[in-house]
Design a protein around this motif. Sequence first.
Motif, mmCIF file in Angstrom:
data_model
loop_
_atom_site.group_PDB
_atom_site.id
_atom_site.type_symbol
_atom_site.label_atom_id
_atom_site.label_comp_id
_atom_site.label_asym_id
_atom_site.label_seq_id
_atom_site.Cartn_x
_atom_site.Cartn_y
_atom_site.Cartn_z
ATOM 1 N N THR A 123 35.008 55.422 19.057
ATOM 2 C CA THR A 123 33.761 55.439 18.261
ATOM 3 C C THR A 123 32.256 55.829 18.979
ATOM 4 N N GLU A 124 32.228 55.365 20.073
ATOM 5 C CA GLU A 124 31.205 55.683 20.823
ATOM 6 C C GLU A 124 31.601 55.912 22.336
ATOM 7 N N LEU B 281 52.879 76.223 27.326
ATOM 8 C CA LEU B 281 52.915 75.498 26.091
ATOM 9 C C LEU B 281 52.286 74.097 26.362
ATOM 10 N N PHE B 282 51.617 73.329 25.639
ATOM 11 C CA PHE B 282 51.467 72.077 25.418
ATOM 12 C C PHE B 282 52.493 71.458 24.703
ATOM 13 N N SER B 283 53.038 70.319 25.376
ATOM 14 C CA SER B 283 54.139 69.550 24.653
ATOM 15 C C SER B 283 53.571 68.108 24.469
ATOM 16 N N ILE B 284 53.561 67.771 23.003
ATOM 17 C CA ILE B 284 53.155 66.317 22.849
ATOM 18 C C ILE B 284 54.253 65.285 23.215
ATOM 19 N N LEU B 285 53.622 64.449 24.000
ATOM 20 C CA LEU B 285 54.640 63.463 24.319
ATOM 21 C C LEU B 285 54.471 62.017 23.416
ATOM 22 N N ARG B 286 53.262 61.716 23.301
ATOM 23 C CA ARG B 286 52.783 60.639 22.409
ATOM 24 C C ARG B 286 51.435 60.907 21.829
ATOM 25 N N ILE B 287 51.346 60.253 20.823
ATOM 26 C CA ILE B 287 49.942 60.334 19.981
ATOM 27 C C ILE B 287 49.997 59.012 19.220
ATOM 28 N N GLY B 288 48.957 57.973 19.388
ATOM 29 C CA GLY B 288 48.898 56.955 18.746
ATOM 30 C C GLY B 288 47.497 56.574 18.288
ATOM 31 N N VAL B 289 47.161 55.944 17.038
ATOM 32 C CA VAL B 289 46.241 55.281 16.491
ATOM 33 C C VAL B 289 46.451 54.052 16.137
ATOM 34 N N VAL B 290 45.437 53.138 16.699
ATOM 35 C CA VAL B 290 45.582 51.657 16.376
ATOM 36 C C VAL B 290 45.699 51.328 14.992
ATOM 37 N N PRO B 291 46.769 50.371 14.577
ATOM 38 C CA PRO B 291 46.742 50.126 12.954
ATOM 39 C C PRO B 291 45.610 50.050 12.119
ATOM 40 N N GLY B 292 44.867 49.586 12.597
ATOM 41 C CA GLY B 292 43.483 49.069 11.818
ATOM 42 C C GLY B 292 42.796 50.088 11.489
ATOM 43 N N HIS B 293 42.884 51.233 12.078
ATOM 44 C CA HIS B 293 42.034 52.579 12.241
ATOM 45 C C HIS B 293 42.904 53.578 11.909
ATOM 46 N N GLN B 294 44.144 53.496 11.616
ATOM 47 C CA GLN B 294 45.019 54.739 10.709
ATOM 48 C C GLN B 294 44.127 55.213 9.594
#
Length: 166
Positions: free
Chosen positions: A66-67, A84-97
């Motif tokens: 956020t900052e 190419l870019f191959s995405i291996l992992r993407i995640g967002v902390v549950p309280g901020h999804q």
Amino acid sequence: MTTTELKHGGNDKPTIWRRSRGWIRNAENPTSLAELDKSCFKKAWREESFSKLMNHSWFRAWTWHTEANSEALGFLIVEDHSDLFSILRIGVVPGHQRQGIGREMMDFLIQLARNEQIPKILLEVHEFNLAAQHLYFASGFRQIHRKKGYYRDPPGNALVLSKAIS
């Protein structure tokens, strides 16, 4: 890039970018990535896995904040190949999804691919992960293949998605 590039590392490439909702930084600490991964996923990767991945020349990772110096709330990991870019992992902390963080990271990666003239982004997603599929399809990805029985826990097929970068 349509973002503001603020700080540069020793190789004169940006290490932090200002985005509309927050900041994206290069991720360079396997311990921090492992902790973030654990907060995002039930089946988290071990810190050793991140350490090993980071030794590869194709490894790239970013975190979302956020900052500029606040705690990371999301992350994105890719294999960076010349075509190419191959995405291996993407995640967002549950309280901020569902607050646009995942979308902002995807937009960042798409813009980065354009800037670096990478023609395609590829990823795999569980057929039952509808929230992730919504993000990917809204970002312009299209299904190109299905891998039957790819996932074991929970069992299911993987959808292979691709986005052409123009």
